[in-house]
Motif scaffolding. Structure first.
Motif, PDB file in Angstrom:
ATOM      1  N   UNK A  83       0.843  -1.204   0.000  1.00 58.70           N
ATOM      2  CA  UNK A  83       0.000   0.000   0.000  1.00 58.70           C
ATOM      3  C   UNK A  83       0.871   1.245   0.000  1.00 58.70           C
ATOM      4  N   UNK A  84       0.350   2.297  -0.617  1.00 56.07           N
ATOM      5  CA  UNK A  84       1.001   3.608  -0.557  1.00 56.07           C
ATOM      6  C   UNK A  84       0.621   4.214   0.796  1.00 56.07           C
ATOM      7  N   UNK A  85       1.619   4.541   1.604  1.00 55.54           N
ATOM      8  CA  UNK A  85       1.349   5.021   2.963  1.00 55.54           C
ATOM      9  C   UNK A  85       2.042   6.355   3.230  1.00 55.54           C
ATOM     10  N   UNK A  86       1.464   7.079   4.183  1.00 60.15           N
ATOM     11  CA  UNK A  86       2.053   8.337   4.638  1.00 60.15           C
ATOM     12  C   UNK A  86       2.055   8.350   6.155  1.00 60.15           C
ATOM     13  N   UNK A  87       2.933   9.170   6.720  1.00 61.43           N
ATOM     14  CA  UNK A  87       2.958   9.376   8.158  1.00 61.43           C
ATOM     15  C   UNK A  87       1.982  10.501   8.494  1.00 61.43           C
ATOM     16  N   UNK A  88       1.587  10.641   9.754  1.00 57.03           N
ATOM     17  CA  UNK A  88       0.711  11.756  10.128  1.00 57.03           C
ATOM     18  C   UNK A  88       1.279  13.114   9.742  1.00 57.03           C
ATOM     19  N   UNK A  89       2.615  13.231   9.744  1.00 59.94           N
ATOM     20  CA  UNK A  89       3.232  14.512   9.427  1.00 59.94           C
ATOM     21  C   UNK A  89       3.773  14.633   8.017  1.00 59.94           C
ATOM     22  N   UNK A  90       3.509  13.673   7.161  1.00 60.56           N
ATOM     23  CA  UNK A  90       4.019  13.734   5.787  1.00 60.56           C
ATOM     24  C   UNK A  90       3.397  14.907   5.029  1.00 60.56           C
ATOM     25  N   UNK A  91       4.188  15.507   4.130  1.00 56.27           N
ATOM     26  CA  UNK A  91       3.734  16.625   3.312  1.00 56.27           C
ATOM     27  C   UNK A  91       3.354  16.147   1.914  1.00 56.27           C
ATOM     28  N   UNK A  92       2.511  16.934   1.249  1.00 61.45           N
ATOM     29  CA  UNK A  92       2.028  16.560  -0.088  1.00 61.45           C
ATOM     30  C   UNK A  92       3.162  16.407  -1.088  1.00 61.45           C
ATOM     31  N   UNK A  93       4.242  17.204  -0.927  1.00 62.69           N
ATOM     32  CA  UNK A  93       5.345  17.145  -1.887  1.00 62.69           C
ATOM     33  C   UNK A  93       6.454  16.174  -1.466  1.00 62.69           C
ATOM     34  N   UNK A  94       6.214  15.374  -0.432  1.00 64.37           N
ATOM     35  CA  UNK A  94       7.178  14.344  -0.036  1.00 64.37           C
ATOM     36  C   UNK A  94       7.122  13.181  -1.012  1.00 64.37           C
ATOM     37  N   UNK A  95       8.260  12.519  -1.251  1.00 67.10           N
ATOM     38  CA  UNK A  95       8.211  11.301  -2.067  1.00 67.10           C
ATOM     39  C   UNK A  95       7.368  10.260  -1.344  1.00 67.10           C
TER      40      UNK A  95
END
Length: 310
Positions: A83-95
């Motif tokens: 799955x494509x995942x993000x952290x709570x603090x990830x930004x939209x322009x992060x890889x």
């Protein structure tokens, strides 16, 4: 653990339920959700002790309102799910990051004690929409982190940002929950490889889960209706109430074997071993959150990061 895979460890794990990982799944399961779980209220451990559990149906009746969980944001690997995942603090322009199992790596299973960080990779992933239709091929730039020590996890960094994926395909990443899940939580295991969703609850936790040469800590044990198979390895385990990822599916006891490949056993604080034939497991993901810093970079030196280090 199977890719879930099988010997060679890929074959072994293809069976290793490491459930879902490994090599191509042993059998082609149909699509659709599994039936609601039914468990006995009490089971006997191998040590002869009784363990009382809340029946799955009761747990689910007490659970909060269920949010719709679908395939959006999940991916299919060549031999596993993810799955494509993000952290709570990830930004939209992060890889963007893709979560799967350590035993799903294209190079094979990491050895016990081996931790992989920032290794180049051009692996591809089939991105699915809510209906389970493949809408894009995403590509990795590197394996940001992978291990089968203490946990069974891989994180690939993609060449695309979260914003680029959302703008192009209308799909948002799944968020990792920063909190540890609790027993009785209603969950879904979403396999991008099989395009199948399993529904069950967190039955409890294994202090140590041992399978062949590998040992994992504080593993999630499912109630019986999450009867995952080879190819489901790496599937996100999603909390129905929040829609957030709380674990990554990785293995199960297939034949009733004791601590062997594809037949993990539970080991308690006193060294007592319990075998639960047909029961499947996942590795928690909340501990990843403190280890991800600026620009979604894995930083194992950050405060609160307890992931195994090289």
């Amino acid at each position: 653990m199977k890719p879930r895979a099988k010997k060679p460890l890929f074959a072994v794990l293809g069976a290793l339920v490491i459930t879902g990982a490994g090599m191509a799944p042993a059998v082609a399961a149909g699509t659709g959700e599994a039936a609601a779980p039914v468990l006995q209220a009490e089971v006997k451990t191998s040590a002869g002790q009784a363990e009382t559990r809340v029946p799955a149906t009761q747990k689910e009746a007490e659970a909060p309102a269920v949010r719709a969980v679908d395939f959006a944001g999940t991916v299919a690997l060549s031999n596993c799910s993810g799955s494509v995942v993000r952290m709570p603090g990830s930004e939209a322009d992060d890889p963007a990051l893709v979560l799967s199992n350590g035993h799903c790596l294209e190079s094979g299973f990491p050895e016990p004690g081996e931790v992989i960080v920032d290794q180049p990779s051009n692996r591809t992933f089939g991105l699915l929409n809510s209906a389970g239709t493949r809408v894009a091929t995403l590509r990795a730039s590197k394996i940001a982190y992978a291990t089968m020590t203490d946990t069974d996890m891989s994180l690939y960094q993609l060449t695309s940002t979260y914003q680029q994926i959302q703008n192009s395909y209308g799909i948002k990443a799944l968020e990792l929950n920063a909190a540890r899940p609790t027993a009785g939580t209603a969950i879904k295991v979403v396999s991008g490889y099989w395009k199948r969703i399993y529904s069950c609850s967190v039955d409890g936790f294994a202090y140590r889960l041992k399978e062949g040469s590998w040992t994992w800590k504080d593993s999630v044990r499912y109630t019986s209706s999450c009867n995952t198979i080879g190819g489901t390895s790496g599937s996100p385990v999603i909390d129905n109430a929040t829609g957030k990822v709380v674990a990554v599916n990785n293995t199960g006891n297939e034949d009733g074997g004791r601590c062997t490949d594809n037949n993990p056993c539970e080991v308690d604080q006193n060294g007592n071993i319990t075998v639960r034939r047909g029961i499947n497991y996942a590795q928690q993901t909340y501990q990843v959150v403190p280890c991800v810093g600026l620009d979604n970079k894995i930083d194992l030196s950050r405060s609160g990061c307890t992931l195994p280090k090289p």
